[in-house]
Scaffold this motif. Structure first.
Motif, PDB file in Angstrom:
ATOM      1  N   SER A 170      34.863  34.517  29.757  1.00 40.48           N
ATOM      2  CA  SER A 170      34.526  35.279  30.956  1.00 40.48           C
ATOM      3  C   SER A 170      34.243  34.429  32.184  1.00 40.48           C
ATOM      4  CB  SER A 170      33.297  36.159  30.676  1.00 40.48           C
ATOM      5  OG  SER A 170      32.187  35.352  30.295  1.00 40.48           O
ATOM      6  N   LYS A 171      33.974  33.115  32.007  1.00 36.51           N
ATOM      7  CA  LYS A 171      33.608  32.266  33.146  1.00 36.51           C
ATOM      8  C   LYS A 171      34.348  30.938  33.091  1.00 36.51           C
ATOM      9  CE  LYS A 171      29.171  32.683  32.167  1.00 36.51           C
ATOM     10  NZ  LYS A 171      29.147  33.872  31.307  1.00 36.51           N
TER      11      LYS A 171
ATOM     12  N   LYS B  85      31.887  30.457  37.766  1.00 35.66           N
ATOM     13  CA  LYS B  85      32.247  31.728  38.389  1.00 35.66           C
ATOM     14  C   LYS B  85      32.975  32.594  37.368  1.00 35.66           C
ATOM     15  CE  LYS B  85      36.684  30.225  40.380  1.00 35.66           C
ATOM     16  NZ  LYS B  85      37.477  30.097  41.619  1.00 35.66           N
ATOM     17  N   THR B  86      32.827  33.896  37.528  1.00 31.04           N
ATOM     18  CA  THR B  86      33.476  34.812  36.595  1.00 31.04           C
ATOM     19  C   THR B  86      34.982  34.791  36.811  1.00 31.04           C
ATOM     20  OG1 THR B  86      33.088  36.622  38.156  1.00 31.04           O
ATOM     21  CG2 THR B  86      31.475  36.317  36.399  1.00 31.04           C
ATOM     22  N   ARG B  87      35.727  34.938  35.732  1.00 26.97           N
ATOM     23  CA  ARG B  87      37.182  34.847  35.804  1.00 26.97           C
ATOM     24  C   ARG B  87      37.814  36.128  36.331  1.00 26.97           C
ATOM     25  NH1 ARG B  87      39.640  32.330  30.448  1.00 26.97           N
ATOM     26  NH2 ARG B  87      41.361  32.057  31.894  1.00 26.97           N
ATOM     27  N   GLU B  88      37.169  37.257  36.068  1.00 26.36           N
ATOM     28  CA  GLU B  88      37.675  38.536  36.545  1.00 26.36           C
ATOM     29  C   GLU B  88      36.499  39.387  37.002  1.00 26.36           C
ATOM     30  OE1 GLU B  88      40.341  40.538  33.834  1.00 26.36           O
ATOM     31  OE2 GLU B  88      40.843  38.633  32.862  1.00 26.36           O
ATOM     32  N   GLU B  89      36.792  40.364  37.830  1.00 27.04           N
ATOM     33  CA  GLU B  89      35.731  41.214  38.373  1.00 27.04           C
ATOM     34  C   GLU B  89      34.984  41.966  37.276  1.00 27.04           C
ATOM     35  OE1 GLU B  89      35.159  44.766  41.706  1.00 27.04           O
ATOM     36  OE2 GLU B  89      37.060  43.669  41.550  1.00 27.04           O
TER      37      GLU B  89
ATOM     38  N   TYR C 108      33.925  40.917  34.624  1.00 28.52           N
ATOM     39  CA  TYR C 108      32.891  40.072  34.036  1.00 28.52           C
ATOM     40  C   TYR C 108      31.742  39.792  35.005  1.00 28.52           C
ATOM     41  CZ  TYR C 108      36.383  39.074  30.415  1.00 28.52           C
ATOM     42  OH  TYR C 108      37.302  39.180  29.402  1.00 28.52           O
ATOM     43  N   ASN C 109      31.785  40.366  36.209  1.00 31.51           N
ATOM     44  CA  ASN C 109      30.742  40.105  37.198  1.00 31.51           C
ATOM     45  C   ASN C 109      29.371  40.553  36.699  1.00 31.51           C
ATOM     46  OD1 ASN C 109      32.639  39.051  38.880  1.00 31.51           O
ATOM     47  ND2 ASN C 109      32.351  40.522  40.539  1.00 31.51           N
TER      48      ASN C 109
ATOM     49  N   SER D 181      29.316  37.014  41.107  1.00 32.99           N
ATOM     50  CA  SER D 181      30.386  36.240  40.464  1.00 32.99           C
ATOM     51  C   SER D 181      30.037  34.770  40.259  1.00 32.99           C
ATOM     52  CB  SER D 181      31.664  36.329  41.308  1.00 32.99           C
ATOM     53  OG  SER D 181      31.437  35.791  42.602  1.00 32.99           O
TER      54      SER D 181
END
Length: 415
Positions: free
Chosen positions: A169-170, A183-187, A189-190, A221
């Motif tokens: 996820s990050k 930072k998160t890889r996709e929204e 996973y925020n 994120s």
């Protein structure tokens, strides 16, 4: 508003001195009465090529308060470089006097004043996010300024890292000796501010343990973590090396303490274990899935599937509480084993273990590898129970915590 120094309290420049380094005459030091020293790096001809400033603190927040030069491109360093770029600094330093230097001060002071006015204006216009930070952007960095003056603030460079380490996820986006920015890889996973506030006290309490690296979520994120070293998956499992299980002692004690308080971790794996130098203990990162056993719904976070079994996974989905303790212990034992045994590491290799096993990764074909590790590292009275647990964690339960079962004084690696 963040606690930025007021203009009237700033240590503005009134005088300074130029000093040529007696050892390296390409370095000239320029001291100002703002408690900082400016290093002017000279070309062969004696002209200023680069100016850097030493800070009396390593705190990014205090650095921000003292300069914010990068943020708005109005820099004392840049001003000094501009002044000296056409001046032979070595010659100038040999005959300059304080009156000449004082004539420079108003120009630099004006830049600093403009700088801080812009800082104050921008901070006042920046909203505080749900995590208690104001986000300021510059060309090269992102600044996360804490609303609470007692809390650390952070500066995250925008320069991307080559071959960045990433998880499910990050991913790592900035790295220093002290901190790691993820930072998160996709929204999807925020981080959610409401969930963060509910878990904040739990995580902060856990981070008091030496087995856990401290972290701070600064935006939906972005999370800033203490740099505890390289993760074991990258530094150990991808090379032909092993660790003695005793380096997991602090982690096992921490997990036992959390379980005694009905708290589960949920995502124990080699990627979430870090270690620095020789002799250092392993530490945990990424406690995103940590929560009280009473939290509902429990079945949302099921840990890392490769360290589960189908039968255990089914019980987790059904919300069976004991299964969550078993899942933590099973994942922790397998993580310790794969870091200290080549043969068990092979059994857990995703290229070899393509699907989640029905009952356990330990079976009739490889029982000897697991038994060998258990016989060398588990206290003798508990070895049969641990073997049964590894063979079927959905049915059997450990008699005690792993911390109490390990023979810490006689731990060994196995083949």
């Amino acid at each position: 508003m963040a606690q930025i120094q007021q203009l009237e309290n700033l240590p503005f420049i009134e005088y300074g001195t130029l000093t040529v380094d007696p050892v390296n005459n390409q370095h000239v030091y320029f001291k100002l009465n703002d408690s900082k020293t400016y290093l002017i790096e000279l070309s062969e001809e004696g002209y200023a090529e680069r100016v850097t400033r030493s800070f009396p603190t390593n705190s990014p927040y205090k650095r921000f308060r003292q300069g914010v030069s990068d943020a708005f491109k109005i820099s004392t360093c840049a001003r000094l470089k501009h002044i000296y770029r056409r001046q032979n600094v070595r010659d100038f330093a040999s005959f300059c006097d304080s009156s000449r230097l004082r004539s420079i001060a108003p120009k630099v002071t004006q830049s600093v004043k403009e700088n801080y006015r812009l800082v104050q204006k921008t901070l006042a216009e920046s909203p505080v996010n749900g995590f208690g930070f104001r986000h300021l952007k510059s060309e090269h960095s992102d600044y996360y300024i804490a609303e609470d003056p007692t809390q650390e603030s952070y500066c995250v460079p925008k320069k991307p890292i080559k071959d960045s380490v990433s998880g499910r996820s990050k991913e790592v986006c900035a790295l220093s000796k002290e901190l790691v920015a993820l930072k998160t890889r996709e929204e999807k996973y925020n981080f959610v501010a409401k969930v963060y506030r509910n878990r904040q006290a739990l995580v902060k309490k856990a981070e008091e343990s030496p087995a856990v690296c401290k972290s701070q979520i600064v935006s939906p994120s972005m999370v800033i973590c203490e740099n505890g070293g390289k993760d074991l998956h990258e530094s150990l499992l991808k090379s032909y090396r092993r660790l003695t299980p005793s380096v997991f002692k602090n982690v096992c004690e921490f997990v036992a303490q959390q379980h005694s308080n009905n708290i589960i971790l949920g995502d124990i794996k080699s990627e979430n274990c870090v270690k620095k130098g020789v002799g250092e203990q392993v530490r945990l990162i990424d406690l995103d899935d940590m929560r009280p056993l009473t939290a509902a719904p429990l079945s949302l976070d099921l840990g890392t599937e490769t360290l589960l079994t189908d039968n255990l996974f089914t019980k987790l989905v059904e919300g069976e509480k004991q299964a969550y303790f078993n899942a933590d212990n099973y994942a922790l034992l397998l993580t310790m084993m794969e870091c200290s045994s080549f043969s068990i590491r092979h059994e857990l290799d995703p290229n070899f273990l393509r699907v989640r096993p029905q009952v356990s990764v330990c079976n009739s074909r490889n029982t000897s590898s697991f038994s060998n590790w258990i016989n060398k590292n588990i206290l003798e009275p508990y070895r049969p129970a641990v073997i049964e647990f590894i063979k079927n964690p959905s049915v059997h339960t450990l008699p005690k915590s792993i911390f109490e079962l390990m023979d810490w004084d006689n731990c060994q690696v196995t083949y």
